[in-house]
Design a protein around this motif. Structure first.
Motif, PDB file in Angstrom:
ATOM      1  N   ARG A 160       0.843  -1.198   0.000  1.00  0.00           N
ATOM      2  CA  ARG A 160       0.000   0.000   0.000  1.00  0.00           C
ATOM      3  C   ARG A 160       0.875   1.244   0.000  1.00  0.00           C
ATOM      4  NH1 ARG A 160      -5.451  -0.917   1.120  1.00  0.00           N
ATOM      5  NH2 ARG A 160      -5.888  -3.048   1.735  1.00  0.00           N
ATOM      6  N   TYR A 161       0.287   2.328  -0.509  1.00  0.00           N
ATOM      7  CA  TYR A 161       1.022   3.595  -0.527  1.00  0.00           C
ATOM      8  C   TYR A 161       1.173   4.128   0.900  1.00  0.00           C
ATOM      9  CZ  TYR A 161       0.555   3.815  -5.595  1.00  0.00           C
ATOM     10  OH  TYR A 161       0.642   3.552  -6.932  1.00  0.00           O
ATOM     11  N   PRO A 162       2.261   4.879   1.182  1.00  0.00           N
ATOM     12  CA  PRO A 162       2.484   5.416   2.530  1.00  0.00           C
ATOM     13  C   PRO A 162       1.523   6.576   2.848  1.00  0.00           C
ATOM     14  CG  PRO A 162       4.251   6.090   1.053  1.00  0.00           C
ATOM     15  CD  PRO A 162       3.376   5.143   0.288  1.00  0.00           C
ATOM     16  N   PRO A 163       1.489   7.008   4.104  1.00  0.00           N
ATOM     17  CA  PRO A 163       0.554   8.056   4.506  1.00  0.00           C
ATOM     18  C   PRO A 163       0.813   9.409   3.832  1.00  0.00           C
ATOM     19  CG  PRO A 163       1.657   7.121   6.427  1.00  0.00           C
ATOM     20  CD  PRO A 163       2.209   6.449   5.230  1.00  0.00           C
ATOM     21  N   ASP A 164       2.043   9.694   3.412  1.00  0.00           N
ATOM     22  CA  ASP A 164       2.328  10.987   2.806  1.00  0.00           C
ATOM     23  C   ASP A 164       2.105  11.003   1.287  1.00  0.00           C
ATOM     24  OD1 ASP A 164       4.384   9.271   2.322  1.00  0.00           O
ATOM     25  OD2 ASP A 164       5.995  10.713   2.677  1.00  0.00           O
ATOM     26  N   HIS A 165       1.627   9.924   0.716  1.00  0.00           N
ATOM     27  CA  HIS A 165       1.362   9.843  -0.717  1.00  0.00           C
ATOM     28  C   HIS A 165      -0.051  10.354  -1.004  1.00  0.00           C
ATOM     29  CE1 HIS A 165       0.903   7.967  -4.713  1.00  0.00           C
ATOM     30  NE2 HIS A 165       2.224   8.012  -4.749  1.00  0.00           N
ATOM     31  N   GLU A 166      -0.272  10.834  -2.225  1.00  0.00           N
ATOM     32  CA  GLU A 166      -1.600  11.347  -2.579  1.00  0.00           C
ATOM     33  C   GLU A 166      -2.660  10.245  -2.617  1.00  0.00           C
ATOM     34  OE1 GLU A 166      -1.667  11.384  -7.416  1.00  0.00           O
ATOM     35  OE2 GLU A 166      -0.654  13.052  -6.425  1.00  0.00           O
ATOM     36  N   ARG A 167      -2.252   9.009  -2.850  1.00  0.00           N
ATOM     37  CA  ARG A 167      -3.188   7.863  -2.846  1.00  0.00           C
ATOM     38  C   ARG A 167      -3.017   7.083  -1.551  1.00  0.00           C
ATOM     39  NH1 ARG A 167      -2.922   4.639  -8.184  1.00  0.00           N
ATOM     40  NH2 ARG A 167      -5.086   4.237  -7.644  1.00  0.00           N
ATOM     41  N   LYS A 168      -3.109   7.733  -0.468  1.00  0.00           N
ATOM     42  CA  LYS A 168      -2.840   7.223   0.877  1.00  0.00           C
ATOM     43  C   LYS A 168      -3.553   5.885   1.147  1.00  0.00           C
ATOM     44  CE  LYS A 168      -3.412   8.961   5.571  1.00  0.00           C
ATOM     45  NZ  LYS A 168      -3.810  10.127   6.348  1.00  0.00           N
ATOM     46  N   TYR A 169      -2.763   4.884   1.491  1.00  0.00           N
ATOM     47  CA  TYR A 169      -3.210   3.555   1.913  1.00  0.00           C
ATOM     48  C   TYR A 169      -3.961   2.759   0.829  1.00  0.00           C
ATOM     49  CZ  TYR A 169      -2.125   5.419   6.536  1.00  0.00           C
ATOM     50  OH  TYR A 169      -1.501   5.996   7.606  1.00  0.00           O
ATOM     51  N   THR A 170      -3.883   3.151  -0.419  1.00  0.00           N
ATOM     52  CA  THR A 170      -4.474   2.327  -1.483  1.00  0.00           C
ATOM     53  C   THR A 170      -3.394   1.385  -2.014  1.00  0.00           C
ATOM     54  OG1 THR A 170      -3.969   3.987  -3.181  1.00  0.00           O
ATOM     55  CG2 THR A 170      -6.159   4.088  -2.150  1.00  0.00           C
ATOM     56  N   HIS A 171      -3.817   0.376  -2.707  1.00  0.00           N
ATOM     57  CA  HIS A 171      -2.871  -0.636  -3.194  1.00  0.00           C
ATOM     58  C   HIS A 171      -1.925  -0.037  -4.240  1.00  0.00           C
ATOM     59  CE1 HIS A 171      -4.529  -4.075  -1.153  1.00  0.00           C
ATOM     60  NE2 HIS A 171      -5.751  -3.727  -1.545  1.00  0.00           N
ATOM     61  N   THR A 172      -0.662  -0.467  -4.151  1.00  0.00           N
ATOM     62  CA  THR A 172       0.347  -0.006  -5.111  1.00  0.00           C
ATOM     63  C   THR A 172       0.277  -0.839  -6.388  1.00  0.00           C
ATOM     64  OG1 THR A 172       2.006  -1.533  -4.248  1.00  0.00           O
ATOM     65  CG2 THR A 172       1.925   0.676  -3.251  1.00  0.00           C
ATOM     66  N   MET A 173       1.007  -0.397  -7.386  1.00  0.00           N
ATOM     67  CA  MET A 173       1.057  -1.142  -8.646  1.00  0.00           C
ATOM     68  C   MET A 173       1.721  -2.505  -8.437  1.00  0.00           C
ATOM     69  SD  MET A 173      -0.009  -1.117 -11.642  1.00  0.00           S
ATOM     70  CE  MET A 173      -0.501   0.560 -11.900  1.00  0.00           C
ATOM     71  N   GLN A 174       2.636  -2.589  -7.495  1.00  0.00           N
ATOM     72  CA  GLN A 174       3.293  -3.864  -7.195  1.00  0.00           C
ATOM     73  C   GLN A 174       2.263  -4.886  -6.703  1.00  0.00           C
ATOM     74  OE1 GLN A 174       6.590  -3.496  -4.503  1.00  0.00           O
ATOM     75  NE2 GLN A 174       7.195  -5.630  -4.734  1.00  0.00           N
ATOM     76  N   PHE A 175       1.295  -4.443  -5.913  1.00  0.00           N
ATOM     77  CA  PHE A 175       0.226  -5.339  -5.456  1.00  0.00           C
ATOM     78  C   PHE A 175      -0.519  -5.931  -6.648  1.00  0.00           C
ATOM     79  CE2 PHE A 175      -4.321  -5.819  -4.689  1.00  0.00           C
ATOM     80  CZ  PHE A 175      -4.326  -6.746  -3.663  1.00  0.00           C
ATOM     81  N   TRP A 176      -0.852  -5.094  -7.623  1.00  0.00           N
ATOM     82  CA  TRP A 176      -1.614  -5.560  -8.780  1.00  0.00           C
ATOM     83  C   TRP A 176      -0.760  -6.472  -9.669  1.00  0.00           C
ATOM     84  CZ3 TRP A 176      -6.393  -5.219  -7.764  1.00  0.00           C
ATOM     85  CH2 TRP A 176      -6.878  -4.150  -7.023  1.00  0.00           C
ATOM     86  N   HIS A 177       0.533  -6.192  -9.753  1.00  0.00           N
ATOM     87  CA  HIS A 177       1.414  -7.086 -10.520  1.00  0.00           C
ATOM     88  C   HIS A 177       1.494  -8.459  -9.864  1.00  0.00           C
ATOM     89  CE1 HIS A 177       3.683  -3.517 -12.511  1.00  0.00           C
ATOM     90  NE2 HIS A 177       2.568  -3.817 -13.148  1.00  0.00           N
ATOM     91  N   ILE A 178       1.586  -8.479  -8.546  1.00  0.00           N
ATOM     92  CA  ILE A 178       1.642  -9.757  -7.824  1.00  0.00           C
ATOM     93  C   ILE A 178       0.324 -10.509  -7.975  1.00  0.00           C
ATOM     94  CG2 ILE A 178       1.768 -10.772  -5.510  1.00  0.00           C
ATOM     95  CD1 ILE A 178       3.819  -8.551  -4.849  1.00  0.00           C
ATOM     96  N   LEU A 179      -0.777  -9.791  -7.877  1.00  0.00           N
ATOM     97  CA  LEU A 179      -2.084 -10.430  -8.046  1.00  0.00           C
ATOM     98  C   LEU A 179      -2.232 -11.018  -9.455  1.00  0.00           C
ATOM     99  CD1 LEU A 179      -4.818 -10.963  -6.644  1.00  0.00           C
ATOM    100  CD2 LEU A 179      -5.633  -8.847  -7.692  1.00  0.00           C
ATOM    101  N   ALA A 180      -1.797 -10.275 -10.460  1.00  0.00           N
ATOM    102  CA  ALA A 180      -1.862 -10.774 -11.839  1.00  0.00           C
ATOM    103  C   ALA A 180      -0.952 -11.996 -12.009  1.00  0.00           C
ATOM    104  CB  ALA A 180      -1.466  -9.676 -12.822  1.00  0.00           C
ATOM    105  N   ALA A 181       0.222 -11.969 -11.391  1.00  0.00           N
ATOM    106  CA  ALA A 181       1.134 -13.122 -11.487  1.00  0.00           C
ATOM    107  C   ALA A 181       0.528 -14.353 -10.814  1.00  0.00           C
ATOM    108  CB  ALA A 181       2.476 -12.774 -10.856  1.00  0.00           C
ATOM    109  N   LYS A 182      -0.157 -14.159  -9.692  1.00  0.00           N
ATOM    110  CA  LYS A 182      -0.808 -15.288  -9.012  1.00  0.00           C
ATOM    111  C   LYS A 182      -1.921 -15.869  -9.879  1.00  0.00           C
ATOM    112  CE  LYS A 182       0.082 -13.829  -4.253  1.00  0.00           C
ATOM    113  NZ  LYS A 182      -0.525 -13.341  -2.996  1.00  0.00           N
ATOM    114  N   MET A 183      -2.695 -15.008 -10.484  1.00  0.00           N
ATOM    115  CA  MET A 183      -3.775 -15.490 -11.364  1.00  0.00           C
ATOM    116  C   MET A 183      -3.204 -16.221 -12.583  1.00  0.00           C
ATOM    117  SD  MET A 183      -6.612 -14.997 -10.144  1.00  0.00           S
ATOM    118  CE  MET A 183      -7.487 -14.081  -8.941  1.00  0.00           C
ATOM    119  N   ALA A 184      -2.136 -15.682 -13.155  1.00  0.00           N
ATOM    120  CA  ALA A 184      -1.499 -16.338 -14.301  1.00  0.00           C
ATOM    121  C   ALA A 184      -0.971 -17.711 -13.897  1.00  0.00           C
ATOM    122  CB  ALA A 184      -0.377 -15.471 -14.854  1.00  0.00           C
TER     123      ALA A 184
END
Length: 161
Positions: A57-81
């Motif tokens: 998740r993004y850190p508290p000082d990021h504009e997308r605070k506490y939402t999933h990062t792109m790395q999360f979605w890459h890992i999820l896509a790799a698991k599905m693949a």
């Protein structure tokens, strides 16, 4: 295993040691002052300002605070693949094994062929005996010719079957 592979192939920063920084990238930061009143821990959180936890998740000082990062979605896509690929591998192995093991044993196939042959042979002998009987009765040549053509058609039909 999959998160490590995703980090290794997509997110490493040091080519000499590709897994350095993996643990830091796999932990997210939570600012303890962001706790809701109902969810605050019983002991005091004044001793520390941030908390690290396992997530992407993004850190508290990021504009997308506490939402999933792109790395999360890459890992999820790799698991599905991985799941889809393994499923297809299992299906291919299953179909290959089913193809290797015949549904009908070779002995049964041979008996079916023999049965078919004997049936054709009996039908042929029956037609010949019938033809001989009619020859013995001395029918006219025109009637005989029609019956011979009809019986030849039956023999051809029996051979096709």
């Amino acid at each position: 295993m999959i998160p490590r592979l995703v980090y290794y192939y997509a997110y490493y920063t040091d080519p000499n040691s590709p897994m350095s920084g993996y643990i830091n990238s796999s932990l997210s930061i939570f600012q303890t002052s962001d706790f809701h009143e109902a969810n605050k821990p019983e002991h005091s959180t004044e001793d520390f300002d941030t908390c690290r936890y396992r997530d992407y998740r993004y850190p508290p000082d990021h504009e997308r605070k506490y939402t999933h990062t792109m790395q999360f979605w890459h890992i999820l896509a790799a698991k599905m693949a991985f799941i889809i690929i393994m499923e297809h591998v299992v299906f291919v192995v299953k179909f290959f094994i089913a193809w290797m093991i015949p549904d009908v044993p070779s002995e049964v196939k041979a008996k079916i062929k023999r049965e078919k042959y004997l049936t054709q042979k009996i039908l042929h002998e029956y037609e010949l005996n019938k033809l001989r009987q009619k020859l013995c009765e001395r029918r006219t040549y025109a009637n005989m010719e029609k019956e011979v053509i009809a019986s030849e058609g039956r023999v051809e039909l029996a051979e096709v079957m």
